[in-house]
Write a protein that holds these residues in place. Structure first.
Motif, PDB file in Angstrom:
ATOM      1  N   GLU A 278       6.535  -6.619 -13.089  1.00 26.07           N
ATOM      2  CA  GLU A 278       6.399  -5.762 -14.265  1.00 26.07           C
ATOM      3  C   GLU A 278       5.976  -4.353 -13.862  1.00 26.07           C
ATOM      4  OE1 GLU A 278       4.965  -8.789 -14.000  1.00 26.07           O
ATOM      5  OE2 GLU A 278       5.869  -9.965 -15.613  1.00 26.07           O
ATOM      6  N   ARG A 279       4.955  -4.269 -13.041  1.00 24.74           N
ATOM      7  CA  ARG A 279       4.462  -2.970 -12.591  1.00 24.74           C
ATOM      8  C   ARG A 279       5.526  -2.261 -11.748  1.00 24.74           C
ATOM      9  NH1 ARG A 279      -0.323  -4.577 -10.539  1.00 24.74           N
ATOM     10  NH2 ARG A 279       0.533  -4.777  -8.452  1.00 24.74           N
ATOM     11  N   PHE A 280       6.170  -3.019 -10.863  1.00 21.40           N
ATOM     12  CA  PHE A 280       7.230  -2.442 -10.037  1.00 21.40           C
ATOM     13  C   PHE A 280       8.330  -1.856 -10.915  1.00 21.40           C
ATOM     14  CE2 PHE A 280      11.505  -3.152  -8.345  1.00 21.40           C
ATOM     15  CZ  PHE A 280      11.501  -2.230  -7.314  1.00 21.40           C
ATOM     16  N   ALA A 281       8.782  -2.617 -11.912  1.00 22.75           N
ATOM     17  CA  ALA A 281       9.885  -2.167 -12.770  1.00 22.75           C
ATOM     18  C   ALA A 281       9.507  -0.900 -13.533  1.00 22.75           C
ATOM     19  CB  ALA A 281      10.280  -3.279 -13.738  1.00 22.75           C
TER      20      ALA A 281
ATOM     21  N   ALA B 174       0.826  -1.202   0.000  1.00 26.80           N
ATOM     22  CA  ALA B 174       0.000   0.000   0.000  1.00 26.80           C
ATOM     23  C   ALA B 174       0.867   1.262   0.000  1.00 26.80           C
ATOM     24  CB  ALA B 174      -0.933   0.011   1.206  1.00 26.80           C
ATOM     25  N   ARG B 175       2.058   1.161   0.561  1.00 30.53           N
ATOM     26  CA  ARG B 175       2.971   2.306   0.617  1.00 30.53           C
ATOM     27  C   ARG B 175       3.607   2.576  -0.736  1.00 30.53           C
ATOM     28  NH1 ARG B 175       5.670   0.040   5.761  1.00 30.53           N
ATOM     29  NH2 ARG B 175       4.053   0.477   7.274  1.00 30.53           N
ATOM     30  N   ARG B 176       4.043   1.484  -1.411  1.00 32.38           N
ATOM     31  CA  ARG B 176       4.672   1.604  -2.727  1.00 32.38           C
ATOM     32  C   ARG B 176       4.775   0.220  -3.346  1.00 32.38           C
ATOM     33  NH1 ARG B 176       9.783  -0.287  -3.347  1.00 32.38           N
ATOM     34  NH2 ARG B 176      11.118  -0.493  -1.535  1.00 32.38           N
ATOM     35  N   GLU B 177       5.046   0.185  -4.641  1.00 29.02           N
ATOM     36  CA  GLU B 177       5.260  -1.089  -5.323  1.00 29.02           C
ATOM     37  C   GLU B 177       6.560  -1.715  -4.815  1.00 29.02           C
ATOM     38  OE1 GLU B 177       3.363  -2.698  -7.470  1.00 29.02           O
ATOM     39  OE2 GLU B 177       1.867  -1.129  -7.736  1.00 29.02           O
ATOM     40  N   HIS B 178       6.593  -3.028  -4.779  1.00 27.81           N
ATOM     41  CA  HIS B 178       7.794  -3.778  -4.420  1.00 27.81           C
ATOM     42  C   HIS B 178       7.985  -4.893  -5.435  1.00 27.81           C
ATOM     43  CE1 HIS B 178       6.960  -1.942  -0.512  1.00 27.81           C
ATOM     44  NE2 HIS B 178       8.180  -2.272  -0.133  1.00 27.81           N
ATOM     45  N   SER B 179       9.236  -5.271  -5.649  1.00 30.91           N
ATOM     46  CA  SER B 179       9.477  -6.476  -6.436  1.00 30.91           C
ATOM     47  C   SER B 179       9.211  -7.669  -5.517  1.00 30.91           C
ATOM     48  CB  SER B 179      10.925  -6.519  -6.943  1.00 30.91           C
ATOM     49  OG  SER B 179      11.828  -6.747  -5.871  1.00 30.91           O
ATOM     50  N   ARG B 180       9.039  -8.825  -6.110  1.00 34.68           N
ATOM     51  CA  ARG B 180       8.792 -10.027  -5.316  1.00 34.68           C
ATOM     52  C   ARG B 180       9.945 -10.268  -4.340  1.00 34.68           C
ATOM     53  NH1 ARG B 180       5.860 -15.256  -6.005  1.00 34.68           N
ATOM     54  NH2 ARG B 180       6.978 -16.715  -4.676  1.00 34.68           N
ATOM     55  N   LEU B 181      11.178 -10.163  -4.831  1.00 27.75           N
ATOM     56  CA  LEU B 181      12.344 -10.404  -3.978  1.00 27.75           C
ATOM     57  C   LEU B 181      12.432  -9.386  -2.853  1.00 27.75           C
ATOM     58  CD1 LEU B 181      14.892 -12.067  -3.430  1.00 27.75           C
ATOM     59  CD2 LEU B 181      16.119 -10.516  -4.975  1.00 27.75           C
ATOM     60  N   GLU B 182      12.176  -8.133  -3.155  1.00 30.27           N
ATOM     61  CA  GLU B 182      12.186  -7.087  -2.133  1.00 30.27           C
ATOM     62  C   GLU B 182      11.179  -7.386  -1.027  1.00 30.27           C
ATOM     63  OE1 GLU B 182      12.855  -2.412  -3.250  1.00 30.27           O
ATOM     64  OE2 GLU B 182      11.056  -3.403  -3.946  1.00 30.27           O
ATOM     65  N   LEU B 183       9.964  -7.731  -1.440  1.00 27.64           N
ATOM     66  CA  LEU B 183       8.920  -8.023  -0.469  1.00 27.64           C
ATOM     67  C   LEU B 183       9.279  -9.251   0.361  1.00 27.64           C
ATOM     68  CD1 LEU B 183       6.210  -7.116   0.649  1.00 27.64           C
ATOM     69  CD2 LEU B 183       5.091  -8.451  -1.146  1.00 27.64           C
TER      70      LEU B 183
ATOM     71  N   ARG C  36      18.964  -0.231 -14.669  1.00 26.53           N
ATOM     72  CA  ARG C  36      19.055  -1.680 -14.902  1.00 26.53           C
ATOM     73  C   ARG C  36      19.741  -2.374 -13.725  1.00 26.53           C
ATOM     74  NH1 ARG C  36      18.527  -4.796 -19.133  1.00 26.53           N
ATOM     75  NH2 ARG C  36      18.362  -3.012 -20.539  1.00 26.53           N
ATOM     76  N   SER C  37      20.832  -1.806 -13.260  1.00 23.64           N
ATOM     77  CA  SER C  37      21.573  -2.396 -12.147  1.00 23.64           C
ATOM     78  C   SER C  37      20.732  -2.453 -10.876  1.00 23.64           C
ATOM     79  CB  SER C  37      22.846  -1.580 -11.908  1.00 23.64           C
ATOM     80  OG  SER C  37      23.516  -2.020 -10.776  1.00 23.64           O
ATOM     81  N   GLU C  38      20.012  -1.379 -10.590  1.00 23.60           N
ATOM     82  CA  GLU C  38      19.187  -1.346  -9.383  1.00 23.60           C
ATOM     83  C   GLU C  38      18.026  -2.338  -9.471  1.00 23.60           C
ATOM     84  OE1 GLU C  38      18.089   2.715  -8.596  1.00 23.60           O
ATOM     85  OE2 GLU C  38      20.134   3.273  -8.078  1.00 23.60           O
ATOM     86  N   LEU C  39      17.443  -2.479 -10.657  1.00 25.22           N
ATOM     87  CA  LEU C  39      16.355  -3.446 -10.816  1.00 25.22           C
ATOM     88  C   LEU C  39      16.877  -4.879 -10.684  1.00 25.22           C
ATOM     89  CD1 LEU C  39      14.264  -1.788 -13.668  1.00 25.22           C
ATOM     90  CD2 LEU C  39      13.515  -2.209 -11.318  1.00 25.22           C
ATOM     91  N   GLN C  40      18.054  -5.143 -11.238  1.00 25.93           N
ATOM     92  CA  GLN C  40      18.642  -6.482 -11.099  1.00 25.93           C
ATOM     93  C   GLN C  40      18.887  -6.805  -9.632  1.00 25.93           C
ATOM     94  OE1 GLN C  40      22.056  -5.968 -13.655  1.00 25.93           O
ATOM     95  NE2 GLN C  40      21.064  -7.017 -15.368  1.00 25.93           N
ATOM     96  N   ALA C  41      19.354  -5.825  -8.877  1.00 26.18           N
ATOM     97  CA  ALA C  41      19.605  -6.033  -7.447  1.00 26.18           C
ATOM     98  C   ALA C  41      18.314  -6.323  -6.682  1.00 26.18           C
ATOM     99  CB  ALA C  41      20.300  -4.806  -6.851  1.00 26.18           C
ATOM    100  N   ARG C  42      17.199  -5.910  -7.238  1.00 26.36           N
ATOM    101  CA  ARG C  42      15.899  -6.151  -6.605  1.00 26.36           C
ATOM    102  C   ARG C  42      15.226  -7.409  -7.143  1.00 26.36           C
ATOM    103  NH1 ARG C  42      17.171  -0.948  -6.061  1.00 26.36           N
ATOM    104  NH2 ARG C  42      16.328   0.227  -4.320  1.00 26.36           N
TER     105      ARG C  42
END
Length: 159
Positions: free
Chosen positions: A59-62, A20-29, A80-86
């Motif tokens: 997809e939405r998070f990215a 609810a605060r913000r989008e997260h990637s699956r790995l982040e969550l 790209r690097s930050e998304l890969q890290a997530r």
């Protein structure tokens, strides 16, 4: 059995609050839930359910992440690097970067103009400006083109 249901409900509630605060990637969550001492075996089915419900989407998070970073003057390499890290897959990253923008040279020039606005006077200054743009995530080719264009513009105006 009831304890497992309670854990799943707690994980679900915590996930919803985070999303609810913000989008997260699956790995982040997943990492955030593990940091709250939930067990991985309990987390994964909840994440699967959230994905199937459309509440969790890499997809939405990215796309959201990329748009925000572009607005902050970052280039494609850094994004790209930050998304890969997530934990976002290369295919999703490619798609998000295509959706966000394809005029990276314009963004590179805008970042340069906001920070410097004047063509580098010597090689040392050229290197300093190039480092700044590279650290923002722009490619060597984009940096070279922007700084060369700045030098040409400077020469054309007679400065």
């Amino acid at each position: 059995m009831e304890e497992a249901d309670d854990d799943a409900a707690a994980i679900h509630d915590c996930s919803i609050r985070l999303l609810a605060r913000r989008e997260h990637s699956r790995l982040e969550l997943q990492r955030k839930l593990e940091a709250r001492d939930f067990m991985r075996n309990d987390i994964l089915p909840v994440l699967d359910a959230l994905e199937s419900q459309g509440l969790l989407s890499d997809e939405r998070f990215a796309e959201v992440f990329s748009r925000t970073r572009v607005e902050n003057g970052q280039g494609p390499l850094k994004i790209r690097s930050e998304l890969q890290a997530r934990g976002v897959s290369a295919e999703i990253i490619d798609h998000a970067l295509e959706l966000v923008d394809d005029s990276w040279l314009v963004h590179c020039r805008a970042a340069w103009r906001r920070r410097f606005g004047m063509a580098p006077a010597d090689r040392r200054e050229w290197s300093r400006q190039a480092r700044f743009l590279s650290n923002r995530g722009f490619s060597a080719e984009q940096v070279r083109r922007v700084l060369d264009a700045a030098a040409e513009d400077d020469a054309d105006t007679g400065s």
